[in-house]
Design a protein around this motif. Sequence first.
Motif, PDB file in Angstrom:
ATOM      1  N   PHE A  13       0.545  -1.528  -0.181  1.00 17.59           N
ATOM      2  CA  PHE A  13      -0.273   0.518  -0.150  1.00 17.59           C
ATOM      3  C   PHE A  13       0.917   1.351   0.400  1.00 17.59           C
ATOM      4  O   PHE A  13       1.467   1.137   0.954  1.00 17.59           O
ATOM      5  CB  PHE A  13      -1.085   0.170   1.465  1.00 17.59           C
ATOM      6  CG  PHE A  13      -1.719   1.074   1.469  1.00 17.59           C
ATOM      7  CD1 PHE A  13      -2.834   1.972   0.395  1.00 17.59           C
ATOM      8  CD2 PHE A  13      -1.368   2.158   2.403  1.00 17.59           C
ATOM      9  CE1 PHE A  13      -3.589   2.541   0.533  1.00 17.59           C
ATOM     10  CE2 PHE A  13      -2.070   3.203   2.339  1.00 17.59           C
ATOM     11  CZ  PHE A  13      -3.205   3.819   1.356  1.00 17.59           C
ATOM     12  N   SER A  14       0.845   1.843  -1.278  1.00 15.01           N
ATOM     13  CA  SER A  14       1.407   3.472  -0.497  1.00 15.01           C
ATOM     14  C   SER A  14       0.937   4.913  -0.566  1.00 15.01           C
ATOM     15  O   SER A  14      -0.737   4.897  -1.573  1.00 15.01           O
ATOM     16  CB  SER A  14       2.534   3.382  -2.716  1.00 15.01           C
ATOM     17  OG  SER A  14       3.521   2.135  -2.736  1.00 15.01           O
ATOM     18  N   SER A  15       0.896   5.758  -0.422  1.00 15.72           N
ATOM     19  CA  SER A  15       0.523   7.124  -0.267  1.00 15.72           C
ATOM     20  C   SER A  15       0.766   7.984  -1.186  1.00 15.72           C
ATOM     21  O   SER A  15       1.737   9.025   0.070  1.00 15.72           O
ATOM     22  CB  SER A  15       0.390   7.352   0.903  1.00 15.72           C
ATOM     23  OG  SER A  15      -0.947   8.332   1.419  1.00 15.72           O
ATOM     24  N   ARG A  16       0.935   8.163  -2.483  1.00 15.47           N
ATOM     25  CA  ARG A  16       1.456   9.012  -2.833  1.00 15.47           C
ATOM     26  C   ARG A  16       1.337  10.899  -2.671  1.00 15.47           C
ATOM     27  O   ARG A  16       0.127  10.608  -2.627  1.00 15.47           O
ATOM     28  CB  ARG A  16       2.265   9.514  -4.440  1.00 15.47           C
ATOM     29  CG  ARG A  16       3.296  10.016  -5.128  1.00 15.47           C
ATOM     30  CD  ARG A  16       3.454   9.258  -6.544  1.00 15.47           C
ATOM     31  NE  ARG A  16       2.363   9.451  -7.213  1.00 15.47           N
ATOM     32  CZ  ARG A  16       2.329   8.669  -8.411  1.00 15.47           C
ATOM     33  NH1 ARG A  16       3.673   7.955  -8.780  1.00 15.47           N
ATOM     34  NH2 ARG A  16       0.810   8.462  -8.983  1.00 15.47           N
ATOM     35  N   PHE A  17       1.666  11.164  -2.694  1.00 15.17           N
ATOM     36  CA  PHE A  17       1.322  12.835  -2.440  1.00 15.17           C
ATOM     37  C   PHE A  17       2.804  14.060  -3.646  1.00 15.17           C
ATOM     38  O   PHE A  17       3.360  13.704  -3.533  1.00 15.17           O
ATOM     39  CB  PHE A  17       1.744  13.420  -0.571  1.00 15.17           C
ATOM     40  CG  PHE A  17       1.859  15.041  -0.905  1.00 15.17           C
ATOM     41  CD1 PHE A  17       0.008  15.356  -0.570  1.00 15.17           C
ATOM     42  CD2 PHE A  17       2.322  15.838  -1.017  1.00 15.17           C
ATOM     43  CE1 PHE A  17      -0.455  16.500  -0.779  1.00 15.17           C
ATOM     44  CE2 PHE A  17       1.765  17.336  -0.479  1.00 15.17           C
ATOM     45  CZ  PHE A  17       0.293  17.193  -0.762  1.00 15.17           C
ATOM     46  N   SER A  18       1.414  14.687  -4.300  1.00 15.48           N
ATOM     47  CA  SER A  18       2.251  14.665  -5.645  1.00 15.48           C
ATOM     48  C   SER A  18       2.298  16.360  -5.926  1.00 15.48           C
ATOM     49  O   SER A  18       0.786  16.495  -5.744  1.00 15.48           O
ATOM     50  CB  SER A  18       2.135  14.208  -6.695  1.00 15.48           C
ATOM     51  OG  SER A  18       1.980  13.035  -7.335  1.00 15.48           O
ATOM     52  N   VAL A  19       2.765  17.001  -5.938  1.00 16.55           N
ATOM     53  CA  VAL A  19       2.944  18.471  -5.994  1.00 16.55           C
ATOM     54  C   VAL A  19       3.031  19.022  -7.852  1.00 16.55           C
ATOM     55  O   VAL A  19       4.567  18.848  -8.447  1.00 16.55           O
ATOM     56  CB  VAL A  19       3.821  19.595  -5.093  1.00 16.55           C
ATOM     57  CG1 VAL A  19       3.371  20.809  -5.672  1.00 16.55           C
ATOM     58  CG2 VAL A  19       3.725  18.960  -4.276  1.00 16.55           C
ATOM     59  N   VAL A  20       2.086  19.214  -8.081  1.00 14.40           N
ATOM     60  CA  VAL A  20       1.857  19.440  -9.973  1.00 14.40           C
ATOM     61  C   VAL A  20       1.750  21.103 -10.085  1.00 14.40           C
ATOM     62  O   VAL A  20       1.281  21.671  -9.803  1.00 14.40           O
ATOM     63  CB  VAL A  20       0.564  18.515 -10.785  1.00 14.40           C
ATOM     64  CG1 VAL A  20       1.318  18.870 -11.851  1.00 14.40           C
ATOM     65  CG2 VAL A  20       1.296  17.299  -9.735  1.00 14.40           C
ATOM     66  N   ASN A  21       2.877  21.135 -11.051  1.00 18.01           N
ATOM     67  CA  ASN A  21       2.499  23.322 -11.554  1.00 18.01           C
ATOM     68  C   ASN A  21       2.778  22.665 -13.056  1.00 18.01           C
ATOM     69  O   ASN A  21       3.291  22.427 -14.079  1.00 18.01           O
ATOM     70  CB  ASN A  21       4.529  23.598 -11.330  1.00 18.01           C
ATOM     71  CG  ASN A  21       4.264  23.981  -9.882  1.00 18.01           C
ATOM     72  OD1 ASN A  21       3.190  24.583  -9.552  1.00 18.01           O
ATOM     73  ND2 ASN A  21       4.789  23.510  -8.984  1.00 18.01           N
ATOM     74  N   PHE A  22       1.415  22.762 -13.479  1.00 15.82           N
ATOM     75  CA  PHE A  22       1.180  23.361 -15.040  1.00 15.82           C
ATOM     76  C   PHE A  22       1.910  24.178 -15.761  1.00 15.82           C
ATOM     77  O   PHE A  22       1.152  25.404 -14.745  1.00 15.82           O
ATOM     78  CB  PHE A  22      -0.589  23.185 -14.952  1.00 15.82           C
ATOM     79  CG  PHE A  22      -1.021  21.589 -14.814  1.00 15.82           C
ATOM     80  CD1 PHE A  22      -0.793  20.920 -15.528  1.00 15.82           C
ATOM     81  CD2 PHE A  22      -1.672  21.548 -13.201  1.00 15.82           C
ATOM     82  CE1 PHE A  22      -1.305  19.521 -15.302  1.00 15.82           C
ATOM     83  CE2 PHE A  22      -2.045  20.057 -13.238  1.00 15.82           C
ATOM     84  CZ  PHE A  22      -2.079  19.037 -14.061  1.00 15.82           C
ATOM     85  N   TYR A  23       2.202  24.243 -16.774  1.00 19.55           N
ATOM     86  CA  TYR A  23       2.840  25.318 -17.637  1.00 19.55           C
ATOM     87  C   TYR A  23       2.106  25.513 -19.142  1.00 19.55           C
ATOM     88  O   TYR A  23       2.417  23.502 -19.606  1.00 19.55           O
ATOM     89  CB  TYR A  23       3.918  25.737 -17.187  1.00 19.55           C
ATOM     90  CG  TYR A  23       5.063  25.365 -17.910  1.00 19.55           C
ATOM     91  CD1 TYR A  23       5.770  24.949 -18.674  1.00 19.55           C
ATOM     92  CD2 TYR A  23       5.668  23.890 -16.770  1.00 19.55           C
ATOM     93  CE1 TYR A  23       6.947  23.887 -19.046  1.00 19.55           C
ATOM     94  CE2 TYR A  23       5.996  23.019 -17.292  1.00 19.55           C
ATOM     95  CZ  TYR A  23       6.934  22.750 -18.435  1.00 19.55           C
ATOM     96  OH  TYR A  23       7.779  21.716 -18.774  1.00 19.55           O
ATOM     97  N   ASP A  24       2.618  26.398 -20.209  1.00 16.99           N
ATOM     98  CA  ASP A  24       1.807  25.877 -21.634  1.00 16.99           C
ATOM     99  C   ASP A  24       0.850  25.684 -22.045  1.00 16.99           C
ATOM    100  O   ASP A  24       1.100  24.584 -22.467  1.00 16.99           O
ATOM    101  CB  ASP A  24       3.757  25.360 -21.953  1.00 16.99           C
ATOM    102  CG  ASP A  24       4.848  26.338 -22.104  1.00 16.99           C
ATOM    103  OD1 ASP A  24       4.570  27.296 -21.930  1.00 16.99           O
ATOM    104  OD2 ASP A  24       5.459  26.021 -22.096  1.00 16.99           O
ATOM    105  N   MET A  25       0.153  25.869 -21.405  1.00 16.58           N
ATOM    106  CA  MET A  25      -1.041  25.181 -21.655  1.00 16.58           C
ATOM    107  C   MET A  25      -1.824  25.732 -22.224  1.00 16.58           C
ATOM    108  O   MET A  25      -2.011  27.282 -22.305  1.00 16.58           O
ATOM    109  CB  MET A  25      -1.985  24.873 -20.087  1.00 16.58           C
ATOM    110  CG  MET A  25      -1.855  23.939 -18.905  1.00 16.58           C
ATOM    111  SD  MET A  25      -2.882  24.499 -17.662  1.00 16.58           S
ATOM    112  CE  MET A  25      -3.740  23.332 -18.376  1.00 16.58           C
ATOM    113  N   SER A  26      -2.566  24.873 -23.797  1.00 17.98           N
ATOM    114  CA  SER A  26      -3.590  25.784 -24.511  1.00 17.98           C
ATOM    115  C   SER A  26      -4.492  24.913 -25.175  1.00 17.98           C
ATOM    116  O   SER A  26      -4.272  24.384 -24.832  1.00 17.98           O
ATOM    117  CB  SER A  26      -1.679  25.722 -25.832  1.00 17.98           C
ATOM    118  OG  SER A  26      -1.510  24.402 -26.022  1.00 17.98           O
ATOM    119  N   LEU A  27      -4.726  25.440 -25.779  1.00 17.63           N
ATOM    120  CA  LEU A  27      -7.188  25.594 -26.251  1.00 17.63           C
ATOM    121  C   LEU A  27      -6.706  25.892 -27.568  1.00 17.63           C
ATOM    122  O   LEU A  27      -6.699  26.325 -28.272  1.00 17.63           O
ATOM    123  CB  LEU A  27      -7.832  25.893 -25.478  1.00 17.63           C
ATOM    124  CG  LEU A  27      -7.806  25.205 -23.997  1.00 17.63           C
ATOM    125  CD1 LEU A  27      -8.946  26.260 -23.440  1.00 17.63           C
ATOM    126  CD2 LEU A  27      -8.368  23.911 -24.165  1.00 17.63           C
TER     127      LEU A  27
END
Length: 273
Positions: free
Chosen positions: A167-181
């Motif tokens: 059993f794992s409990s990963r905590f992730s911190v994510v920074n999004f950039y260069d997003m486009s539509l």
Amino acid sequence: MLKTFITPCLLGTVIFLGACNKNIYVPNTVNAPLLKEQFEFKGSLSPTNYQAAFAVTDHIAVMANGQYVFRPFGNNDDNDDVFVDKYAKGGLFEGGVGFFSPFGSKKRMVFDVYTGLGSGSFKTLDAAYHDDGNTGNVNDYLLRSHFSKFFVQPSIGFVHPAIETAFSSRFSVVNFYDMSLGNKVFENDAERRDGFGQISQKTRFFMEPAFTFRAGYKYVKFQMQLSFSVPLSDNGYENRDDGSVVNKYFQPVSLGLGASINIAHWYDDFHKK
């Protein structure tokens, strides 16, 4: 503690079952190696994830993880897949370092914790591309994201030559950039276009618990992992008129199947103890 982890899992499941989403973040398989000794190596391989871990001392190890998700844009299935976004493509690469320690009278239990960095990108298509008969310019319907990632991942598990569970409990911190539509994405929905842009305006936090099972004998085992990803903020969710909540952009549940390879000396001494 168990309740603390089960609640996010159930939340993720509820969101997942109602999802009709555009995934710009698909969490990779959690690398839970459960190493026990110096110079031990463990790797895993599945259609979308590739992982390795190596113990440089009796308690310190390094890991490297890769992911590549490919779901052809030419999919003509009229039905939305409730499990995943059928148009999502992309992946990530990450590396980490960690501490591990076997414990118990027979050293069959292992605790480890890893921390690391990674980066990646994903792209997908708005459903309008299919609604328009797949005749338009793909770029007009494209959603794209890039991100960097930091994670901390404690795990606890049982290790035996024939069976392993973790059993794992990963905590992730994510920074999004260069997003486009693309020009036609949410063409008549300014609120959703604005909401998509807001994802990159601040750091995003995810709780990503995972349950891993391996079965085989010694060096090669079948591996299965069920993992969840729960954003710890309301951005990325959409409230529907019927009161349900949909996770629009982050894949909340993953089931991974593959093979695990383990090279270790402790197998040779197992029956002697």
